[in-house]
Design a protein around this motif. Structure first.
Motif, PDB file in Angstrom:
ATOM      1  N   SER A 136       0.854  -1.184   0.000  1.00 16.37           N
ATOM      2  CA  SER A 136       0.000   0.000   0.000  1.00 16.37           C
ATOM      3  C   SER A 136       0.901   1.249   0.000  1.00 16.37           C
ATOM      4  O   SER A 136       2.065   1.172   0.395  1.00 16.37           O
ATOM      5  CB  SER A 136      -0.894  -0.002   1.246  1.00 16.37           C
ATOM      6  N   PRO A 137       0.386   2.384  -0.435  1.00 13.93           N
ATOM      7  CA  PRO A 137       1.223   3.592  -0.507  1.00 13.93           C
ATOM      8  C   PRO A 137       1.878   3.969   0.827  1.00 13.93           C
ATOM      9  O   PRO A 137       3.035   4.392   0.854  1.00 13.93           O
ATOM     10  CB  PRO A 137       0.246   4.678  -0.961  1.00 13.93           C
ATOM     11  N   GLU A 138       1.175   3.799   1.938  1.00 10.58           N
ATOM     12  CA  GLU A 138       1.747   4.153   3.240  1.00 10.58           C
ATOM     13  C   GLU A 138       2.917   3.236   3.597  1.00 10.58           C
ATOM     14  O   GLU A 138       3.964   3.685   4.057  1.00 10.58           O
ATOM     15  CB  GLU A 138       0.686   4.079   4.349  1.00 10.58           C
ATOM     16  N   LYS A 139       2.704   1.928   3.403  1.00  9.68           N
ATOM     17  CA  LYS A 139       3.778   0.973   3.720  1.00  9.68           C
ATOM     18  C   LYS A 139       4.951   1.127   2.761  1.00  9.68           C
ATOM     19  O   LYS A 139       6.102   0.944   3.139  1.00  9.68           O
ATOM     20  CB  LYS A 139       3.249  -0.453   3.698  1.00  9.68           C
ATOM     21  N   LYS A 140       4.650   1.464   1.521  1.00 16.12           N
ATOM     22  CA  LYS A 140       5.722   1.678   0.541  1.00 16.12           C
ATOM     23  C   LYS A 140       6.602   2.852   0.971  1.00 16.12           C
ATOM     24  O   LYS A 140       7.829   2.761   0.921  1.00 16.12           O
ATOM     25  CB  LYS A 140       5.112   1.936  -0.839  1.00 16.12           C
ATOM     26  N   ILE A 141       6.007   3.936   1.416  1.00 11.16           N
ATOM     27  CA  ILE A 141       6.769   5.101   1.888  1.00 11.16           C
ATOM     28  C   ILE A 141       7.614   4.727   3.099  1.00 11.16           C
ATOM     29  O   ILE A 141       8.784   5.096   3.191  1.00 11.16           O
ATOM     30  CB  ILE A 141       5.825   6.281   2.196  1.00 11.16           C
ATOM     31  N   GLN A 142       7.028   3.958   4.020  1.00 13.30           N
ATOM     32  CA  GLN A 142       7.794   3.519   5.201  1.00 13.30           C
ATOM     33  C   GLN A 142       9.002   2.693   4.791  1.00 13.30           C
ATOM     34  O   GLN A 142      10.110   2.901   5.291  1.00 13.30           O
ATOM     35  CB  GLN A 142       6.905   2.695   6.136  1.00 13.30           C
ATOM     36  N   ARG A 143       8.797   1.743   3.895  1.00 14.70           N
ATOM     37  CA  ARG A 143       9.909   0.882   3.458  1.00 14.70           C
ATOM     38  C   ARG A 143      10.965   1.673   2.715  1.00 14.70           C
ATOM     39  O   ARG A 143      12.158   1.452   2.886  1.00 14.70           O
ATOM     40  CB  ARG A 143       9.399  -0.252   2.558  1.00 14.70           C
ATOM     41  N   LEU A 144      10.544   2.612   1.863  1.00 15.27           N
ATOM     42  CA  LEU A 144      11.510   3.425   1.123  1.00 15.27           C
ATOM     43  C   LEU A 144      12.338   4.294   2.070  1.00 15.27           C
ATOM     44  O   LEU A 144      13.531   4.500   1.853  1.00 15.27           O
ATOM     45  CB  LEU A 144      10.805   4.284   0.077  1.00 15.27           C
ATOM     46  N   ARG A 145      11.708   4.770   3.119  1.00 13.12           N
ATOM     47  CA  ARG A 145      12.462   5.561   4.099  1.00 13.12           C
ATOM     48  C   ARG A 145      13.470   4.699   4.856  1.00 13.12           C
ATOM     49  O   ARG A 145      14.587   5.136   5.127  1.00 13.12           O
ATOM     50  CB  ARG A 145      11.501   6.256   5.063  1.00 13.12           C
ATOM     51  N   VAL A 146      13.093   3.474   5.191  1.00 15.84           N
ATOM     52  CA  VAL A 146      14.032   2.557   5.839  1.00 15.84           C
ATOM     53  C   VAL A 146      15.201   2.267   4.898  1.00 15.84           C
ATOM     54  O   VAL A 146      16.366   2.254   5.314  1.00 15.84           O
ATOM     55  CB  VAL A 146      13.317   1.249   6.267  1.00 15.84           C
ATOM     56  N   ILE A 147      14.898   2.074   3.621  1.00 17.85           N
ATOM     57  CA  ILE A 147      15.956   1.824   2.639  1.00 17.85           C
ATOM     58  C   ILE A 147      16.901   3.015   2.554  1.00 17.85           C
ATOM     59  O   ILE A 147      18.123   2.847   2.485  1.00 17.85           O
ATOM     60  CB  ILE A 147      15.331   1.489   1.268  1.00 17.85           C
ATOM     61  N   GLU A 148      16.370   4.223   2.564  1.00 19.94           N
ATOM     62  CA  GLU A 148      17.222   5.426   2.521  1.00 19.94           C
ATOM     63  C   GLU A 148      18.141   5.483   3.742  1.00 19.94           C
ATOM     64  O   GLU A 148      19.315   5.832   3.627  1.00 19.94           O
ATOM     65  CB  GLU A 148      16.368   6.698   2.456  1.00 19.94           C
ATOM     66  N   LEU A 149      17.624   5.128   4.914  1.00 23.56           N
ATOM     67  CA  LEU A 149      18.453   5.130   6.120  1.00 23.56           C
ATOM     68  C   LEU A 149      19.546   4.062   6.057  1.00 23.56           C
ATOM     69  O   LEU A 149      20.680   4.297   6.476  1.00 23.56           O
ATOM     70  CB  LEU A 149      17.582   4.941   7.361  1.00 23.56           C
ATOM     71  N   ILE A 150      19.201   2.894   5.521  1.00 23.38           N
ATOM     72  CA  ILE A 150      20.197   1.828   5.380  1.00 23.38           C
ATOM     73  C   ILE A 150      21.286   2.257   4.404  1.00 23.38           C
ATOM     74  O   ILE A 150      22.482   2.039   4.649  1.00 23.38           O
ATOM     75  CB  ILE A 150      19.519   0.511   4.940  1.00 23.38           C
ATOM     76  N   MET A 151      20.898   2.882   3.291  1.00 24.61           N
ATOM     77  CA  MET A 151      21.898   3.343   2.321  1.00 24.61           C
ATOM     78  C   MET A 151      22.794   4.419   2.930  1.00 24.61           C
ATOM     79  O   MET A 151      24.007   4.424   2.697  1.00 24.61           O
ATOM     80  CB  MET A 151      21.214   3.868   1.057  1.00 24.61           C
ATOM     81  N   ALA A 152      22.208   5.314   3.707  1.00 21.33           N
ATOM     82  CA  ALA A 152      23.018   6.349   4.358  1.00 21.33           C
ATOM     83  C   ALA A 152      23.987   5.727   5.359  1.00 21.33           C
ATOM     84  O   ALA A 152      25.152   6.123   5.436  1.00 21.33           O
ATOM     85  CB  ALA A 152      22.116   7.377   5.043  1.00 21.33           C
ATOM     86  N   GLY A 153      23.516   4.743   6.119  1.00 24.82           N
ATOM     87  CA  GLY A 153      24.395   4.056   7.071  1.00 24.82           C
ATOM     88  C   GLY A 153      25.525   3.319   6.378  1.00 24.82           C
ATOM     89  O   GLY A 153      26.683   3.364   6.816  1.00 24.82           O
ATOM     90  N   PHE A 154      25.212   2.628   5.290  1.00 23.44           N
ATOM     91  CA  PHE A 154      26.241   1.937   4.514  1.00 23.44           C
ATOM     92  C   PHE A 154      27.268   2.933   3.977  1.00 23.44           C
ATOM     93  O   PHE A 154      28.477   2.704   4.074  1.00 23.44           O
ATOM     94  CB  PHE A 154      25.603   1.168   3.350  1.00 23.44           C
ATOM     95  N   ALA A 155      26.786   4.026   3.399  1.00 20.72           N
ATOM     96  CA  ALA A 155      27.690   5.033   2.841  1.00 20.72           C
ATOM     97  C   ALA A 155      28.586   5.625   3.929  1.00 20.72           C
ATOM     98  O   ALA A 155      29.773   5.859   3.698  1.00 20.72           O
ATOM     99  CB  ALA A 155      26.888   6.133   2.145  1.00 20.72           C
ATOM    100  N   LEU A 156      28.021   5.837   5.118  1.00 14.08           N
ATOM    101  CA  LEU A 156      28.817   6.395   6.210  1.00 14.08           C
ATOM    102  C   LEU A 156      29.916   5.435   6.641  1.00 14.08           C
ATOM    103  O   LEU A 156      31.091   5.807   6.707  1.00 14.08           O
ATOM    104  CB  LEU A 156      27.924   6.739   7.406  1.00 14.08           C
TER     105      LEU A 156
END
Length: 155
Positions: free
Chosen positions: A80-100
């Motif tokens: 659903s759109p709400e869960k998709k936004i939540q998952r995409l935000r988690v993915i962005e945080l994981i990518m930022a953590g990996f990059a750091l």
């Protein structure tokens, strides 16, 4: 924040075009010098290698910011759109953590170590720390892009 995002994108786009043009001219010059003179310049292969490294790593950071990177989003699009936004935000945080961790800290240590040891490239005698500096720089870009994409409300 959007103006900063657009400015950074424009600068990186120009820089990537310049690197690509340099790579094309370098390889073309190497091929022509082999065919015309029967030998190539000593630095052309090394310059092509380093230009390709910079183009790849910086291009990956740029594509991350544009959300054009490779992704398997079949299951994500089923949410659903709400869960998709939540998952995409988690993915962005994981990518930022990996990059750091990997790119900024690990890449920074690599740059520091090679500069401290005074390692030079074989043909051009450039300090390898300058070549490797693209890794932590691209990591910082990925972090910026991740937080920018996290703060956006549309996905």
């Amino acid at each position: 924040m959007k103006n900063l995002y657009k400015s950074i994108n424009r600068i990186i786009e120009i820089f990537l075009i310049v690197i690509f043009a340099l790579l094309v001219v370098d390889v073309l010059g190497q091929v022509l010098s082999r065919k015309v003179f029967g030998q190539s310049f000593t630095f052309t292969e090394e310059l092509a290698r380093y230009a390709l490294i910079w183009l790849t790593i910086l291009g990956a950071a740029y594509l991350n910011g544009q959300r054009e990177h490779l992704a398997m989003d079949f299951w994500l699009n089923k949410l659903s759109p709400e869960k998709k936004i939540q998952r995409l935000r988690v993915i962005e945080l994981i990518m930022a953590g990996f990059a750091l961790v990997v790119m900024v800290i690990g890449g920074g240590n690599l740059v520091y170590t090679t500069l401290r040891l005074g390692q030079l490239s074989a043909a051009m005698s450039i300090p390898l720390g300058f070549i490797y500096a693209i890794v932590p720089f691209s990591g910082l870009l990925i972090i910026f892009y991740s937080f920018y994409n996290y703060s956006r409300h549309e996905y």
